[in-house]
Design an enzyme around this catalytic site. Structure first.
Site, short mmCIF file in Angstrom:
data_model
loop_
_atom_site.label_atom_id
_atom_site.label_comp_id
_atom_site.label_asym_id
_atom_site.label_seq_id
_atom_site.Cartn_x
_atom_site.Cartn_y
_atom_site.Cartn_z
N LYS A 39 0.82 -1.22 0.00
CA LYS A 39 0.00 0.00 0.00
C LYS A 39 0.85 1.27 0.00
O LYS A 39 0.58 2.22 -0.73
CB LYS A 39 -0.98 -0.03 1.17
CG LYS A 39 -1.97 -1.18 1.03
CD LYS A 39 -2.96 -1.25 2.15
CE LYS A 39 -3.69 -2.59 2.17
NZ LYS A 39 -4.40 -2.94 0.94
N GLY A 250 -7.67 1.85 -4.19
CA GLY A 250 -7.65 2.70 -2.99
C GLY A 250 -6.33 3.45 -2.88
O GLY A 250 -6.29 4.63 -2.49
N ASP A 251 -5.24 2.78 -3.24
CA ASP A 251 -3.92 3.42 -3.17
C ASP A 251 -3.80 4.51 -4.24
O ASP A 251 -3.20 5.56 -4.01
CB ASP A 251 -2.81 2.38 -3.37
CG ASP A 251 -2.86 1.29 -2.31
OD1 ASP A 251 -3.24 1.60 -1.17
OD2 ASP A 251 -2.54 0.14 -2.63
O1 RIB Z 1 -3.86 -2.08 -1.80
C1 RIB Z 1 -3.33 -3.06 -2.65
C2 RIB Z 1 -2.07 -3.62 -2.06
O2 RIB Z 1 -2.40 -4.30 -0.87
C3 RIB Z 1 -1.36 -4.63 -2.92
O3 RIB Z 1 -0.40 -4.05 -3.76
C4 RIB Z 1 -0.77 -5.59 -1.88
O4 RIB Z 1 0.62 -5.59 -1.91
C5 RIB Z 1 -1.33 -5.17 -0.55
O5 RIB Z 1 -0.44 -4.44 0.18
#
Ligand code: RIB
Length: 302
Positions: A39, A250-251
């Protein structure tokens, strides 16, 4: 101004599935792909792809993945002064399963991410003081997250806290962050309130504001995002696209929100932009790979 991301990195091991196997069963899955994830790293990469300056603080493992994670940050122009290797420990990895409806299920093995400590923040203090924002998630020790929130409050650097993966939190720290950005599941875990309808989601976010949390932004996937603060509440509509893989959306929202908020200071306009950026990231498979560059984003926006 730079954005400091203090958080995780993982190697994503992505398998597309028709369905998940039952206990004792072996079934075939159509495809597999590997990519850079985690994330914190994803959020840092979203900022960088949008032209922002990022200082990444994270720990990588003493294995074949560690150096490539660092190289990936460097290739994005991210400052890796505080990307450190932990001897004798594995890198973080995330087996991810994506189904035909583009929904994902994720397992995380934190590995080296468990070794990001409050002292690392002290060591980088002079550099973080020069940043305009700190972004945090929960894939590193909670004591480090709390320390970073307090550090930001003491040093006048605004903090965006993405409480993912879901965990119960101590409000005395959360109150000191400028933004708490959960999805529905994380909101449910933090508040222990139901979140099945939009009015329940709004009620849960309001409960956080009553507890003293300054502003809550709930990411709602295909339903957009909801802003709740003292005396203000706004549902920001979604940007609708044909989605193939929602992993990392979300990221993408958090990274783009940080980048445009730092530039404009306008929360609602920034949420509209972040909704659009996150939606576009679901049109391609993978996490960081699916995030549009600034040029692609502007081209899409017309
Ligand atoms: O939010 C997605 C992420 O959650 C993925 O890239 C995985 O690595 C986890 O951390």
């Amino acid at each position: 101004m730079k954005i400091a991301v203090i958080g995780s990195n993982m190697i994503d091991l992505v398998t597309t599935v028709i369905r998940m196997p039952r206990v004792g069963e072996t079934i075939e899955a159509p495809s597999f792909d590997m990519g850079f994830g985690g994330k914190g790293a994803n959020q840092a990469v979203a900022v960088a792809k949008l032209g922002g300056d990022v200082l990444m603080m994270t720990k990588v493992g003493d294995d074949i993945f560690g150096p490539s994670v660092k190289k990936n940050f460097e290739s994005m122009g991210i400052d890796t002064k505080y990307v450190d290797m932990v001897p004798g420990v594995s890198s973080g990895v995330a087996p991810i399963f994506v189904d035909a409806s583009s929904n994902n299920s994720i397992l995380i093995v934190k590995g080296a991410n468990n070794f990001l400590h409050p002292e690392d923040i002290d060591r980088a203090a002079e550099d973080i003081k020069g940043c305009g924002l700190i972004i945090l998630q929960l894939e590193v020790p909670l004591e480090t997250v709390y320390y970073a929130i307090e550090w930001g409050a003491k040093n006048g650097v605004q903090v965006i806290l993405n409480p993912a993966p879901a965990a119960e939190l101590d409000y005395s720290y959360v109150r000191k962050a400028s933004f708490l950005v959960p999805n529905e599941t994380e909101l449910e875990t933090i508040t222990k309130m139901p979140v099945s309808t939009m009015s329940e989601i709004a009620a849960a976010a309001r409960a956080l504001v009553r507890e003293g949390v300054r502003s809550v932004i709930v990411t709602l996937g295909s339903k957009g995002s909801l802003y709740v603060a003292e005396g203000r509440e706004e549902l920001v509509p979604p940007h609708t696209v044909k989605s193939v893989d929602s992993t990392g959306a979300g990221d993408a929202f958090i990274g783009s929100f940080a980048q445009y908020y730092l530039k404009t200071g306008d929360v609602i306009e920034t949420m509209k932009t972040a909704n659009r950026y996150a939606a576009l990231s679901t049109m391609k498979p993978g996490t960081q790979k699916s995030f549009p560059t600034l040029e692609e984003f502007e081209r899409y926006a017309g």
